[in-house]
Structures are given as structure tokens and as C-alpha cells.
Write an enzyme that holds these catalytic residues in place. Sequence first.
Site, PDB file in Angstrom:
ATOM      1  N   GLU A 194     -14.118  -1.984  -1.596  1.00 31.28           N
ATOM      2  CA  GLU A 194     -14.492  -1.846  -0.261  1.00 31.28           C
ATOM      3  C   GLU A 194     -15.693  -1.357   0.429  1.00 31.28           C
ATOM      4  O   GLU A 194     -16.304  -0.349  -0.169  1.00 31.28           O
ATOM      5  CB  GLU A 194     -13.369  -1.265   0.722  1.00 31.28           C
TER       6      GLU A 194
ATOM      7  N   ASP B 244       0.793  -1.452  -0.056  1.00 30.65           N
ATOM      8  CA  ASP B 244      -0.013  -0.010  -0.119  1.00 30.65           C
ATOM      9  C   ASP B 244       1.016   1.187  -0.006  1.00 30.65           C
ATOM     10  O   ASP B 244       1.935   1.329   0.784  1.00 30.65           O
ATOM     11  CB  ASP B 244      -0.822   0.011   1.333  1.00 30.65           C
TER      12      ASP B 244
END
Length: 283
Positions: free
Chosen positions: A201, A102
Site C-alpha cells: 500500500e 482482515d
Amino acid sequence: MSTEESAPYGGATDAKAAVKKVRTHHLREWKQQGRPFTMLTSYDLMTARIFDEAGIDTLLVGDSGGNTVLGYGTTLPVTLDEMIMMARGVVRGASRALVIGDLPFGTYQASPEQAYLSAVRLMKEAQVAAVKLEGGVEMAPQIQKLTQGGIPVCAHIGFTPQSEHTLGGYRVQGRGDSAAERVLRDAHAVQDAGAFAVVLEMVPGDVAAQVTKELEIPTIGIGGGNQTDGQVLVWQDAFGLSTGRTPRFVKQYANVHDVLLEGARAYASEVADRSFPGPEHTF
Ligand code: KIV
């Protein structure tokens, strides 16, 4: 054909045997074949080894490590140096799984150039195979810059934790027609910009299914129902190490908390009564 590319990939159970090293193109091929793939977060060598041995296809060194490893409470304070440190261990522990790192908050939003320099650090210093960044339409220039510069990008849309203060807390994104259209717009934008996959998400199941149908690149769901091409969970949630309430989309597959607690208590008790170390542990 190299051993690396020894298809066919016959399904989740024999995934380990079929693919020696997971590459971004495998995820796309699996999507085309309708073979769901797996992703777990990992932040260190030991879990990376275990998840790799289990045949988990991709490991995400998530900035969720800010919560699960560093205890920050949000992902916002996580630095690039911290991500690099965690990712180094994961890369060393994974021989088959594709490792994605990330980009943390503040290391890519300012400009495509900033994104490129940050991603290069993650690729060079931790040797991850790809990076992930949060955002849709507005991140297209960053995704384009990275992919044109040889850095595979996994996008992340829907609920994006780095924007929790803008989004008004942890809440489902894409409910209602205009919100669903926004998710679809973001999904197409990141695909068009060159992302090899996209995390969805906390998006309603029907919206995630629609995105998955419309896109050529694979979708990876977390709180997006069972129609996405892949699934991802934070490992501490999945294996019972998280404290407090876990989100509704989490399923707990093991209880590592209780195993460790029991082990630590047994150790403390044996040290207290001097039964450890025994003669067999003593030189
Ligand atoms: O940081 C992370 O763990 C993530 C997953 C929740 C997808 O971004």
C-alpha cells in the site's frame, strides 16, 4: 484434473469460465503466467454477489469497513466481532472469488498465539478462506504460526493503516533508499514466513515493481503502480460512494452515489405526492 483446476486461465476477461473457485494457488499461478488479478473490498452479501458475478478474483473484507461501513474515521476501533459479521455476508455472496478477512487492530499483534486464536474465529465463524494482517519483519512469527496451523495469510506492508499514528498519517512508504530497503526486507520476511500474497500500500511504483520481481508470491498493489501482480481498491472509492477527497491512486469507475441519491429523491417525492404506491403496487 478436477473442474476446479481446469486451466488454462486465459486472461482477465474469461477468468470466470476458467476457474470455478479461486484458491490461493491460482494467484501464484497467475503471477507466473503474468496474468494480473483483481481484488475489491466487500463488506456485505449484495456487493459480494455483484463483484463475484463481475469476475473479481478476490474479495477483501477489509477493516476499512470501519471507515466505509461503520463511520469510525480510522480502522483502529474495529472489533473481531464486527469483522466476523461483515465477513459472513461476503462469504455467502461469493461463489467464485477467494474471500480474505482482515484481522483488526489489537487482535494479533500481542503474540502468535493471539493471532492464531483470532484467525481461527474468523475462519470458523465467518468461513473466510484466508486472513490478512498488517506488518512485515515484526509479524513473521505470527504469519508462521498461522500458516503452520493451516490458515493462509495475506500480508500487508508499506503504508499500514492500523499504524497510522506511528507512521505519522497517510503517507507514501518506501521513498528513499533506506525506506525502499525496509519495504524489500518486509516483503521477503513475510514471504519467508509463509504468506501466500502481500498487499503493497502506497509504495512508489519502482519499489513495488522491484518487490514484485524479487518475490515468488504475488503482490497486490494499492497505490503501488501497475507492475504489481494484482490490484485492490476499496469499492466505495472505485464506484463513487466515498465522501470527501479520495487518494490519488483511486480511479472512479462508476457513480453509485448519484444513482442512489436520484433514486431516494424520486421515492421521497412520489411518497409526498401519493403517486407511490400506485394501483399496481396495491393489494
Ligand atoms: O482494509 C482494507 O480495505 C485494506 C485494503 C486497503 C488493502 O487493507
